[in-house]
Write an enzyme that holds these catalytic residues in place. Structure first.
Site, mmCIF file in Angstrom:
data_model
loop_
_atom_site.group_PDB
_atom_site.id
_atom_site.type_symbol
_atom_site.label_atom_id
_atom_site.label_comp_id
_atom_site.label_asym_id
_atom_site.label_seq_id
_atom_site.Cartn_x
_atom_site.Cartn_y
_atom_site.Cartn_z
ATOM 1 N N LYS A 176 1.026 -1.079 0.072
ATOM 2 C CA LYS A 176 0.145 -0.173 0.119
ATOM 3 C C LYS A 176 0.813 1.304 -0.118
ATOM 4 O O LYS A 176 0.451 2.396 -0.503
ATOM 5 C CB LYS A 176 -1.003 0.128 1.105
ATOM 6 C CG LYS A 176 -1.892 -1.045 1.283
ATOM 7 C CD LYS A 176 -2.753 -1.020 2.672
ATOM 8 C CE LYS A 176 -3.861 -2.146 2.719
ATOM 9 N NZ LYS A 176 -4.336 -1.664 4.094
ATOM 10 N N GLU A 223 7.437 2.209 -6.198
ATOM 11 C CA GLU A 223 7.610 1.747 -4.796
ATOM 12 C C GLU A 223 7.793 3.046 -4.053
ATOM 13 O O GLU A 223 8.492 4.011 -4.307
ATOM 14 C CB GLU A 223 8.966 0.907 -4.831
ATOM 15 C CG GLU A 223 9.250 0.300 -3.587
ATOM 16 C CD GLU A 223 8.355 -0.683 -2.467
ATOM 17 O OE1 GLU A 223 7.307 -0.237 -2.521
ATOM 18 O OE2 GLU A 223 8.724 -1.767 -2.208
ATOM 19 N N ASP A 224 7.487 2.710 -2.544
ATOM 20 C CA ASP A 224 7.731 3.776 -1.448
ATOM 21 C C ASP A 224 9.159 3.985 -1.197
ATOM 22 O O ASP A 224 9.608 4.854 -1.054
ATOM 23 C CB ASP A 224 6.591 3.965 -0.546
ATOM 24 C CG ASP A 224 6.731 2.645 0.369
ATOM 25 O OD1 ASP A 224 7.449 1.500 -0.379
ATOM 26 O OD2 ASP A 224 6.019 2.278 1.244
ATOM 27 N N ILE A 225 9.690 2.689 -0.667
ATOM 28 C CA ILE A 225 11.012 2.926 -0.023
ATOM 29 C C ILE A 225 11.673 1.522 -0.392
ATOM 30 O O ILE A 225 11.178 0.581 -0.222
ATOM 31 C CB ILE A 225 10.669 3.205 1.498
ATOM 32 C CG1 ILE A 225 12.250 3.474 2.152
ATOM 33 C CG2 ILE A 225 9.870 2.451 2.164
ATOM 34 C CD1 ILE A 225 12.108 3.866 3.473
ATOM 35 N N ILE A 226 13.237 1.884 -0.480
ATOM 36 C CA ILE A 226 14.055 0.657 -0.534
ATOM 37 C C ILE A 226 14.685 0.606 0.888
ATOM 38 O O ILE A 226 15.494 1.800 1.051
ATOM 39 C CB ILE A 226 15.065 0.710 -1.733
ATOM 40 C CG1 ILE A 226 14.140 0.780 -2.950
ATOM 41 C CG2 ILE A 226 15.903 -0.650 -1.599
ATOM 42 C CD1 ILE A 226 13.556 -0.174 -3.534
ATOM 43 N N ASP A 227 14.804 -0.308 1.741
ATOM 44 C CA ASP A 227 15.357 -0.296 2.743
ATOM 45 C C ASP A 227 16.601 -1.224 2.562
ATOM 46 O O ASP A 227 17.680 -1.147 2.060
ATOM 47 C CB ASP A 227 14.409 -0.706 4.020
ATOM 48 C CG ASP A 227 15.218 -0.789 5.392
ATOM 49 O OD1 ASP A 227 16.148 -0.526 5.477
ATOM 50 O OD2 ASP A 227 14.361 -0.849 6.294
ATOM 51 N N THR A 228 16.476 -2.654 3.067
ATOM 52 C CA THR A 228 17.474 -3.487 2.867
ATOM 53 C C THR A 228 17.556 -3.982 1.229
ATOM 54 O O THR A 228 18.509 -4.357 0.733
ATOM 55 C CB THR A 228 17.195 -4.975 3.433
ATOM 56 O OG1 THR A 228 15.940 -5.530 2.841
ATOM 57 C CG2 THR A 228 17.082 -4.743 4.938
ATOM 58 N N THR A 268 12.738 -6.856 -0.587
ATOM 59 C CA THR A 268 11.872 -6.768 -1.223
ATOM 60 C C THR A 268 11.669 -6.699 -2.622
ATOM 61 O O THR A 268 10.972 -7.260 -3.534
ATOM 62 C CB THR A 268 10.622 -5.748 -0.592
ATOM 63 O OG1 THR A 268 10.662 -5.946 0.762
ATOM 64 C CG2 THR A 268 9.114 -5.691 -0.990
ATOM 65 N N LYS A 279 16.994 4.035 1.680
ATOM 66 C CA LYS A 279 17.744 4.143 3.020
ATOM 67 C C LYS A 279 18.867 4.006 2.852
ATOM 68 O O LYS A 279 19.446 2.920 2.268
ATOM 69 C CB LYS A 279 16.892 3.320 4.271
ATOM 70 C CG LYS A 279 16.434 3.847 5.280
ATOM 71 C CD LYS A 279 15.921 2.670 6.172
ATOM 72 C CE LYS A 279 14.352 3.157 6.357
ATOM 73 N NZ LYS A 279 13.882 2.267 7.413
ATOM 74 N N LYS A 283 16.408 5.732 9.344
ATOM 75 C CA LYS A 283 15.627 5.957 10.264
ATOM 76 C C LYS A 283 14.270 5.403 9.924
ATOM 77 O O LYS A 283 13.918 5.348 8.604
ATOM 78 C CB LYS A 283 15.397 7.215 10.609
ATOM 79 C CG LYS A 283 16.508 7.953 11.394
ATOM 80 C CD LYS A 283 16.221 9.331 11.594
ATOM 81 C CE LYS A 283 17.385 10.063 12.513
ATOM 82 N NZ LYS A 283 17.255 11.685 12.718
ATOM 83 N N PHE A 284 13.191 5.017 10.710
ATOM 84 C CA PHE A 284 11.836 4.619 10.299
ATOM 85 C C PHE A 284 10.944 5.774 9.942
ATOM 86 O O PHE A 284 10.582 6.479 10.922
ATOM 87 C CB PHE A 284 11.254 3.521 11.312
ATOM 88 C CG PHE A 284 10.107 2.935 10.648
ATOM 89 C CD1 PHE A 284 10.548 1.656 9.993
ATOM 90 C CD2 PHE A 284 8.928 3.184 10.760
ATOM 91 C CE1 PHE A 284 9.666 0.867 9.274
ATOM 92 C CE2 PHE A 284 7.912 2.169 10.128
ATOM 93 C CZ PHE A 284 8.193 1.245 9.399
ATOM 94 N N ARG A 299 -0.499 6.297 7.592
ATOM 95 C CA ARG A 299 -0.722 6.756 6.091
ATOM 96 C C ARG A 299 -1.592 7.903 5.916
ATOM 97 O O ARG A 299 -1.525 8.376 4.940
ATOM 98 C CB ARG A 299 -1.485 5.476 5.522
ATOM 99 C CG ARG A 299 -0.748 4.046 5.450
ATOM 100 C CD ARG A 299 -1.231 3.212 4.568
ATOM 101 N NE ARG A 299 -1.162 1.548 4.856
ATOM 102 C CZ ARG A 299 0.288 0.976 4.385
ATOM 103 N NH1 ARG A 299 1.009 1.776 3.664
ATOM 104 N NH2 ARG A 299 0.127 -0.206 4.719
HETATM 105 P P1 IMP Z 1 13.228 -4.010 2.305
HETATM 106 O O1 IMP Z 1 12.712 -5.134 1.918
HETATM 107 O O2 IMP Z 1 13.878 -3.976 3.637
HETATM 108 O O3 IMP Z 1 13.847 -3.107 1.356
HETATM 109 O O4 IMP Z 1 11.953 -3.048 2.627
HETATM 110 C C1 IMP Z 1 10.978 -2.296 1.780
HETATM 111 C C2 IMP Z 1 9.716 -2.416 2.351
HETATM 112 O O5 IMP Z 1 9.534 -2.320 3.715
HETATM 113 C C3 IMP Z 1 8.848 -1.167 1.940
HETATM 114 O O6 IMP Z 1 8.059 -1.569 0.797
HETATM 115 C C4 IMP Z 1 8.084 -0.568 2.815
HETATM 116 O O7 IMP Z 1 6.738 -1.459 2.946
HETATM 117 C C5 IMP Z 1 8.906 -1.321 4.356
HETATM 118 N N1 IMP Z 1 9.640 -0.132 4.721
HETATM 119 C C6 IMP Z 1 10.873 -0.447 4.954
HETATM 120 N N2 IMP Z 1 11.430 0.990 5.513
HETATM 121 C C7 IMP Z 1 10.361 1.576 5.998
HETATM 122 C C8 IMP Z 1 10.030 2.994 6.549
HETATM 123 O O8 IMP Z 1 11.141 3.584 7.031
HETATM 124 N N3 IMP Z 1 8.783 3.139 6.735
HETATM 125 C C9 IMP Z 1 7.739 2.610 6.450
HETATM 126 N N4 IMP Z 1 7.973 1.190 5.760
HETATM 127 C C10 IMP Z 1 9.310 0.968 5.445
#
Ligand code: IMP
Length: 220
Positions: free
Chosen positions: A68, A133-138, A141, A165, A185-186, A199
């Site tokens: 979402k 996509e909204d955000i790439i963290d690791t 996904t 991130k 940061k989250f 949201r």
């Molecule tokens: P990844 O697989 O660690 O890159 O995470 C990606 C997904 O984790 C994103 O599509 C978000 O849904 C969620 N996510 C990662 N970091 C955050 C954050 O700081 N805020 C909200 N959602 C996040």
């Protein structure tokens, strides 16, 4: 392609929340506003231009929204792409699809990415796919999603992520288009959530400990 993005430095403490319009129910739960919505929109307009300039017009493009969290960015990006499409000498046929994934509980990646809904993806075959996509963290996904999408034999796949991130947990994946590179940061707001909350917040903000405790999966 050289990557262009706005870098939010690690020592940027953000803007005080009392300088912005914040819903009353979240006033106690936020540390600061880190990217005001107006700034998000300005940057999104430019990303739309960059995407449009490199669009392959010979084939239709399927814009795929990752739900979402991606829906606000998708909506605003598509708005600017439609404007460019309607007012330029070149144009590209765009279709719209949605996919829903889940990988997070609280502020932690579970590492277990699941497709939990969305459109039938078989018609992506032969098309240029633009994943939004909204955000790439690791990056896990997106890596998993790209492997799934490749099974449908698209002509090409490009990824636009509003946020990336800076984290030592990154698997090294970088999207084709990046809005902002952010500290580890989250973040919440502009459709990014913490357990489905926030949201309904316009600006991208940092959640505080009180917010995490109130809306964490162990609360009640
Ligand atoms: P990844 O697989 O660690 O890159 O995470 C990606 C997904 O984790 C994103 O599509 C978000 O849904 C969620 N996510 C990662 N970091 C955050 C954050 O700081 N805020 C909200 N959602 C996040």
């Amino acid at each position: 392609m050289t990557q262009c993005f706005v870098k939010i430095p690690d020592d940027f403490s953000g803007y005080p929340i009392d300088q912005f319009c914040i819903p009353k129910h979240y006033e106690q739960d936020l540390e600061s506003v880190i990217i005001p919505k107006g700034f998000v929109l300005d940057r999104t307009e430019r990303i739309a231009r960059d995407i449009f300039e490199s669009l392959d017009q010979s084939k239709p493009t399927a814009a795929l929204c990752v739900l979402k969290g991606g829906y606000q960015f998708f909506n605003d990006l598509l708005h600017y792409l439609r404007q460019l499409n309607a007012n330029s000498n070149k144009s590209c046929q765009l279709s719209i699809d949605f996919i829903r994934l889940k990988s997070y509980t609280d502020d932690q990646s579970t590492g277990n990415v699941k497709v939990i809904g969305g459109d039938d993806l078989s018609h992506l075959s032969g098309k240029n796919v633009l994943v939004v996509e909204d955000i790439i963290d690791t990056g896990r996904t997106m890596t998993k999603l790209l492997a799934i999408l490749n099974q449908y034999n698209p002509h090409s796949i490009k990824v636009a992520s509003l946020l990336v991130k800076r984290t030592k947990l990154s698997c090294g994946y970088r999207p084709d288009y990046i809005g902002f590179e952010i500290p580890d940061k989250f973040l919440i707001g502009y459709a990014l959530d913490f357990n489905e909350y926030f949201r309904d917040l316009n600006h991208i903000c940092v959640i505080n400990e009180e917010g995490k405790a109130k809306y964490g999966s162990n609360s009640n």
